[in-house]
Scaffold this motif. Structure first.
Motif, PDB file in Angstrom:
ATOM      1  N   SER A 197       0.817  -1.205   0.000  1.00 39.36           N
ATOM      2  CA  SER A 197       0.000   0.000   0.000  1.00 39.36           C
ATOM      3  C   SER A 197       0.853   1.258   0.000  1.00 39.36           C
ATOM      4  N   SER A 239      -4.166   3.637   1.996  1.00 39.81           N
ATOM      5  CA  SER A 239      -5.443   3.600   1.268  1.00 39.81           C
ATOM      6  C   SER A 239      -5.280   3.215  -0.198  1.00 39.81           C
ATOM      7  N   HIS A 256       0.312   5.538   1.297  1.00 39.32           N
ATOM      8  CA  HIS A 256      -0.525   6.547   1.942  1.00 39.32           C
ATOM      9  C   HIS A 256      -0.784   7.675   0.940  1.00 39.32           C
ATOM     10  N   GLU A 307      -5.221   9.813   4.181  1.00 45.38           N
ATOM     11  CA  GLU A 307      -5.677   8.429   4.302  1.00 45.38           C
ATOM     12  C   GLU A 307      -4.453   7.524   4.341  1.00 45.38           C
TER      13      GLU A 307
END
Length: 489
Positions: free
Chosen positions: A357, A377, A359, A374
């Protein structure tokens, strides 16, 4: 001293174009021969051409990205090349001719530090890419300590012919000195054509500077700083408008971090008005980015994110914690590391370990919490280890009317914008201006009789239907309009 580079004779133009060189990113570990074969390994391609970010899988490539990353596209945003610290790859994901085994020193893994390389376009010859690298080496420090440092600065020229990529000039030496790790960054000269390249000295009082022109790369006298600078992992960044230059250095969990900010003169390449802070609660990894409107600086310090207001008289006094690592494992901790402003106006943040992932700061032009952070995300199909591309603002024009505005290049605004639909009130839409080349006025037409002159307007449409929304941006040199069709059911 000037280093003549034949490929640079094609550099420069009297017309500003879209310059979408940052529209395609590659990150991750490749899945080709000699690389891991697990299903979790491959390259993730981030495509910024559409209204929303599109993430694609690239399973066959020998690239293995670490912190060092160059992802470079042509003026229309189509991928041309990428570099993982060891090999130069073309858009076909094959290693370029004469582009293998880039690193020949003692350190395994190539040039792995953040911002150890960068790429620049040739405006008159779109097939030519100007490629600059720092080579790392080991420094012996008495009594028995080894440290990694940057030793040599190189220039290369990469040319694309149809689907084949060739390194036509390979590793021409520009500088041999004791340099910091990475932190290579460039800013467009105030004439709108040339580029300033800044290369910091390791643990030093100097910043080496070069000017890239159609005649070659000229080394200017080093900038002598008024204070010794600490050195650690981190990033160096120019603001989008080129008015500020900053460095983030994360030393350790005990020695903390250093944030240093200067004013930058795009005409002379000079630094001034230094503001510097040492914060003892920092970490050994981190990074920085500056919002598209050039107002807000963001730094990442392992488990914390900060925001600063660059328009404040005392910038460091505005340092505010805006997010704290939430403890997520993916499978390793998704703490904060490198940061990069993207073409969609958002800031993306990697983690200092192999995770699935990224950010994102959705609205970095706004004071937080309106900046909307987030964590983890952005889901990736494959592992990414710390990597994010090192990219300057390719869409920065001249300083109109300044003493160095001598080439007849004008900032003619280019209209760009995006929007987000409110999930709770579906007829309400937040609009974000992404326009380039110094617009002075903004005029939104929402296609149903309403308008706005804001840069970040929120608008509620009357109900279901099809609406053509247009943004016209203007300055004394001209204007441009971008329209999109929005449908509500």
């Amino acid at each position: 001293m000037r280093y003549f580079i034949g490929c640079l004779l094609l550099f420069g133009s009297a017309v500003l174009h879209a310059q979408l060189h940052d529209y395609t990113w590659l990150i991750g570990y490749g899945g080709g021969p000699g690389t891991p074969t697990d299903d979790n390994f491959g390259l993730s391609e981030l495509d910024f051409h559409g209204e929303e970010l599109i993430i694609k899988e690239v399973e066959i490539s020998e690239a293995e990205f670490y912190a060092n990353n160059v992802s470079f596209s042509d003026a229309d945003g189509k991928l041309v090349m990428y570099f993982d610290g060891m090999n130069v790859f073309g858009s076909n994901h094959h290693i370029a001719d004469n582009g293998t085994n880039w690193f020949e020193g003692e350190l395994e893994g190539g040039w792995y530090q953040a911002q150890s390389s960068l790429a620049l376009p040739s405006s008159l010859e779109p097939d030519c890419v100007h490629f600059i690298n720092i080579e790392q080496n080991l420094l012996s420090i008495p009594p028995d300590t080894l440290d990694v440092f940057g030793e040599k600065l190189y220039y290369s020229c990469v040319v694309k012919n149809e689907n084949e990529l060739t390194v036509v000039i390979r590793k021409q030496l520009l500088l041999h000195d004791t340099l910091t790790l990475g932190k290579l960054t460039v800013c467009r000269h105030g004439n709108g054509r040339d580029w300033w390249l800044l290369v910091p000295e390791l643990y030093g009082w100097k910043v080496f500077r070069f000017l890239i022109t159609p005649e070659g790369i000229e080394q200017y006298s080093a900038l002598l700083l008024d204070q010794w600078l600490a050195d650690g992992l981190g990033q160096a960044k120019f603001s989008s408008n080129g008015a500020h230059y900053m460095r983030y250095n994360g030393i350790s969990s005990t020695a903390g971090e250093w944030v240093t900010i200067w004013d930058f003169d795009r005409c002379t390449g000079q630094l001034s008005n230094r503001q510097q802070g040492n914060f003892p609660i920092g970490g050994s990894s981190g990074g920085a980015a500056i919002s598209k409107n050039s107002r807000y600086l963001y730094t990442a310090s392992n488990t914390l994110l900060y925001q600063y207001d660059l328009q404040a008289e005392e910038v460091l006094s505005t340092r505010t914690v805006i997010a704290e690592y939430d403890g997520n494992l993916d499978p390793l901790p998704t703490t904060f590391y490198q940061m990069q402003l993207a073409p969609d106006g958002k800031i993306y943040i990697s983690s200092p370990g192999s995770v699935f992932s990224l950010h994102v700061i959705h609205n970095p032009d706004a004071i937080c919490p309106d900046c909307r952070i987030e964590q983890h995300s952005i889901e990736l199909p494959f592992y990414n280890y710390t990597s994010i591309p090192n990219q300057p603002n390719y869409r920065l024009g001249p300083i109109d009317g300044s003493p160095c505005d001598t080439l007849g290049i004008d900032n003619i605004p280019l209209s760009r914008w995006r929007y987000e639909q409110d999930t709770l009130t579906p007829f309400t839409v937040q609009f974000y201006d992404l326009s380039d080349y110094e617009p002075a006025t903004w005029s939104w037409d929402f296609g149903e009789g309403s308008s706005s002159t804001d840069t970040l307007p929120a608008h509620t449409f009357p109900g279901p239907g099809t609406y053509e929304v247009c943004l016209t941006v203007s300055n004394a040199n001209g204007s441009d309009t971008k329209c999109k069709t929005l449908e509500f059911t």
